[in-house]
Design a protein around this motif. Structure first.
Motif, PDB file in Angstrom:
ATOM      1  N   TYR A  59      12.443  -5.711  13.199  1.00  0.00           N
ATOM      2  CA  TYR A  59      11.931  -4.597  12.417  1.00  0.00           C
ATOM      3  C   TYR A  59      12.617  -4.544  11.054  1.00  0.00           C
ATOM      4  N   LEU A  60      11.825  -4.447  10.001  1.00  0.00           N
ATOM      5  CA  LEU A  60      12.334  -4.252   8.653  1.00  0.00           C
ATOM      6  C   LEU A  60      12.447  -2.751   8.399  1.00  0.00           C
ATOM      7  N   LEU A  61      13.602  -2.317   7.909  1.00  0.00           N
ATOM      8  CA  LEU A  61      13.856  -0.898   7.665  1.00  0.00           C
ATOM      9  C   LEU A  61      13.990  -0.658   6.168  1.00  0.00           C
ATOM     10  N   ILE A  62      13.215   0.300   5.652  1.00  0.00           N
ATOM     11  CA  ILE A  62      13.245   0.651   4.223  1.00  0.00           C
ATOM     12  C   ILE A  62      13.724   2.096   4.128  1.00  0.00           C
ATOM     13  N   TYR A  63      14.966   2.279   3.645  1.00  0.00           N
ATOM     14  CA  TYR A  63      15.585   3.597   3.611  1.00  0.00           C
ATOM     15  C   TYR A  63      15.215   4.331   2.324  1.00  0.00           C
ATOM     16  N   LEU A  64      14.793   5.584   2.459  1.00  0.00           N
ATOM     17  CA  LEU A  64      14.374   6.389   1.319  1.00  0.00           C
ATOM     18  C   LEU A  64      15.399   7.479   1.019  1.00  0.00           C
ATOM     19  N   ASP A  65      15.321   8.045  -0.186  1.00  0.00           N
ATOM     20  CA  ASP A  65      16.329   9.019  -0.623  1.00  0.00           C
ATOM     21  C   ASP A  65      16.133  10.409  -0.029  1.00  0.00           C
ATOM     22  N   ASN A  66      15.065  10.614   0.727  1.00  0.00           N
ATOM     23  CA  ASN A  66      14.846  11.920   1.361  1.00  0.00           C
ATOM     24  C   ASN A  66      15.235  11.893   2.838  1.00  0.00           C
ATOM     25  N   GLU A  67      16.076  10.906   3.192  1.00  0.00           N
ATOM     26  CA  GLU A  67      16.593  10.758   4.557  1.00  0.00           C
ATOM     27  C   GLU A  67      15.495  10.419   5.561  1.00  0.00           C
ATOM     28  N   GLU A  68      14.467   9.713   5.066  1.00  0.00           N
ATOM     29  CA  GLU A  68      13.454   9.128   5.934  1.00  0.00           C
ATOM     30  C   GLU A  68      13.504   7.613   5.790  1.00  0.00           C
ATOM     31  N   THR A  69      13.009   6.910   6.802  1.00  0.00           N
ATOM     32  CA  THR A  69      13.028   5.449   6.812  1.00  0.00           C
ATOM     33  C   THR A  69      11.678   4.913   7.261  1.00  0.00           C
ATOM     34  N   ILE A  70      11.184   3.909   6.530  1.00  0.00           N
ATOM     35  CA  ILE A  70       9.986   3.188   6.943  1.00  0.00           C
ATOM     36  C   ILE A  70      10.401   2.104   7.924  1.00  0.00           C
ATOM     37  N   ILE A  71       9.768   2.089   9.090  1.00  0.00           N
ATOM     38  CA  ILE A  71       9.949   1.003  10.049  1.00  0.00           C
ATOM     39  C   ILE A  71       8.744   0.083   9.907  1.00  0.00           C
ATOM     40  N   SER A  72       8.974  -1.134   9.466  1.00  0.00           N
ATOM     41  CA  SER A  72       7.879  -2.077   9.225  1.00  0.00           C
ATOM     42  C   SER A  72       8.014  -3.275  10.157  1.00  0.00           C
ATOM     43  N   HIS A  73       6.901  -3.658  10.779  1.00  0.00           N
ATOM     44  CA  HIS A  73       6.866  -4.850  11.622  1.00  0.00           C
ATOM     45  C   HIS A  73       5.783  -5.775  11.085  1.00  0.00           C
ATOM     46  N   LEU A  74       6.082  -7.072  11.018  1.00  0.00           N
ATOM     47  CA  LEU A  74       5.152  -8.028  10.420  1.00  0.00           C
ATOM     48  C   LEU A  74       4.064  -8.491  11.370  1.00  0.00           C
ATOM     49  N   GLY A  75       4.186  -8.147  12.656  1.00  0.00           N
ATOM     50  CA  GLY A  75       3.165  -8.567  13.602  1.00  0.00           C
ATOM     51  C   GLY A  75       3.047 -10.076  13.672  1.00  0.00           C
ATOM     52  N   MET A  76       1.824 -10.584  13.760  1.00  0.00           N
ATOM     53  CA  MET A  76       1.579 -12.024  13.860  1.00  0.00           C
ATOM     54  C   MET A  76       1.490 -12.698  12.492  1.00  0.00           C
ATOM     55  N   SER A  77       0.973 -11.975  11.502  1.00  0.00           N
ATOM     56  CA  SER A  77       0.650 -12.651  10.242  1.00  0.00           C
ATOM     57  C   SER A  77       1.008 -11.829   9.005  1.00  0.00           C
ATOM     58  N   GLY A  78       1.804 -10.788   9.175  1.00  0.00           N
ATOM     59  CA  GLY A  78       2.123  -9.933   8.042  1.00  0.00           C
ATOM     60  C   GLY A  78       3.115 -10.568   7.079  1.00  0.00           C
ATOM     61  N   SER A  79       2.988 -10.234   5.807  1.00  0.00           N
ATOM     62  CA  SER A  79       3.926 -10.719   4.799  1.00  0.00           C
ATOM     63  C   SER A  79       3.951  -9.755   3.615  1.00  0.00           C
ATOM     64  N   TRP A  80       5.096  -9.711   2.957  1.00  0.00           N
ATOM     65  CA  TRP A  80       5.250  -8.939   1.730  1.00  0.00           C
ATOM     66  C   TRP A  80       5.307  -9.899   0.554  1.00  0.00           C
ATOM     67  N   ARG A  81       4.742  -9.491  -0.570  1.00  0.00           N
ATOM     68  CA  ARG A  81       4.934 -10.240  -1.803  1.00  0.00           C
ATOM     69  C   ARG A  81       5.172  -9.242  -2.933  1.00  0.00           C
ATOM     70  N   VAL A  82       5.877  -9.683  -3.950  1.00  0.00           N
ATOM     71  CA  VAL A  82       6.213  -8.827  -5.084  1.00  0.00           C
ATOM     72  C   VAL A  82       5.731  -9.500  -6.359  1.00  0.00           C
ATOM     73  N   GLU A  83       4.950  -8.764  -7.131  1.00  0.00           N
ATOM     74  CA  GLU A  83       4.399  -9.277  -8.384  1.00  0.00           C
ATOM     75  C   GLU A  83       4.952  -8.471  -9.541  1.00  0.00           C
ATOM     76  N   ASN A  84       5.312  -9.163 -10.608  1.00  0.00           N
ATOM     77  CA  ASN A  84       5.854  -8.489 -11.794  1.00  0.00           C
ATOM     78  C   ASN A  84       4.698  -8.052 -12.691  1.00  0.00           C
ATOM     79  N   ARG A  85       4.571  -6.755 -12.880  1.00  0.00           N
ATOM     80  CA  ARG A  85       3.509  -6.206 -13.731  1.00  0.00           C
ATOM     81  C   ARG A  85       4.056  -5.667 -15.057  1.00  0.00           C
TER      82      ARG A  85
END
Length: 291
Positions: A59-85
């Motif tokens: 599980y990927l955990l993304i901690y936020l400043d309001n004391e909440e956390t996103i729990i992210s799971h990539l499943g079978m084929s999930g992926s993140w990418r970051v693009e510079n805009r």
């Protein structure tokens, strides 16, 4: 399915962009993935600062400043990418079909860069949940997990004790997330080969109080740590859909000693590698070296 090294690689790939970045816009392109997105997800994320990233098992955990956390799971084929805009920056569209871009965030980094983070998941087995950070340890997805395979808590003594009364095949026991968190099929096969242990061996044979069983448990714990750490260093595996956050492939598959090598000679003795199916999953092993 992405295993622990792949998720750790994704975490490390996202950290430079995400840490202390402000979320300025959120877009959901569908109401759900494996599970529905959290209620009011877009409004609850917009304006928040990402204070850090973590990982527990797969599980990927993304901690936020309001004391909440996103729990992210990539499943079978999930992926993140970051693009510079950021105006004036070079932008290259990654080789992913936009129809599978299910979640998007515009974020502004500490350095003022405008980035576009995209979660892409063709099979939609991944998910994102939102919970109070203080409740993470007791969350239903995390509360039952065993020790991480990279830390000192995974030891020979621990395996010797936890396997003591288990009659299940050793391969099945090692895939049990309550015993070891985040350990998956690929790296179990590799660790068992390094340890000269058959995936068919009964788990309780490593749980005996004899010196031989304790030595086997110690060697297995060390090899689990080593194979996971080497995979993390190599950037994970690029099996099927897995890619880094910049779109490049992992390359640990080039170092596989046994996984996926059915019929090929064992690197230790030359005996053809055998494949069997255990609980619906392929196990690769050397019938001569692994007993």
């Amino acid at each position: 399915m992405p295993e622990l090294p792949e998720v750790e690689t994704v975490k490390r790939g996202l950290e430079p962009s995400f840490t202390h970045a402000k979320i300025i816009n959120v877009k959901q392109n569908r109401p759900d993935l494996r599970f529905p997105f959290p209620e009011n997800f877009q409004s609850r994320l917009t304006g928040r600062e990402i204070i850090g990233l973590g990982r527990r098992a797969k599980y990927l955990l993304i901690y936020l400043d309001n004391e909440e956390t996103i729990i992210s799971h990539l499943g079978m084929s999930g992926s993140w990418r970051v693009e510079n805009r950021t105006p004036g920056s070079y932008y290259h569209e990654k080789n992913k079909l936009a129809v599978h871009d299910h979640f998007e965030m515009d974020i502004r980094t500490e350095n003022g860069e405008l980035l576009h983070a995209v979660y892409n998941d063709p099979r939609r087995f991944g998910f994102m949940l939102l919970t109070k950070t203080a409740d993470l340890e007791h969350h239903k997805l995390l509360a039952h997990l065993g020790p991480e395979p990279t830390g000192n808590s995974l030891s020979g003594a621990y395996l010797n004790e936890v396997l003591r009364n288990r009659s299940a095949p050793l391969k099945a026991a090692l895939l049990d997330q309550t015993i070891i968190a985040g350990l998956g099929n690929i790296y179990v096969c590799e660790a068992l080969w390094r340890s000269h242990l058959s995936p068919k061996r009964k788990s309780l044979t490593l749980g005996k109080k004899s010196a031989a069983a304790q030595q086997k448990s110690k060697l297995l714990a060390q090899n689990i740590r080593d194979v996971i750490n080497k995979a993390i260093e190599a950037g994970g595996s690029s099996l099927r859909d897995y890619v880094h956050t910049d779109g490049s492939l992992g390359y640990f598959q080039h170092h596989f000693s046994v996984y996926g090598r059915e019929g090929e000679p064992c690197l230790q003795c030359g005996t053809p590698i055998k494949r069997i199916v255990q609980s619906g999953r392929s196990s690769f092993y050397c019938p001569h070296c692994q007993t």
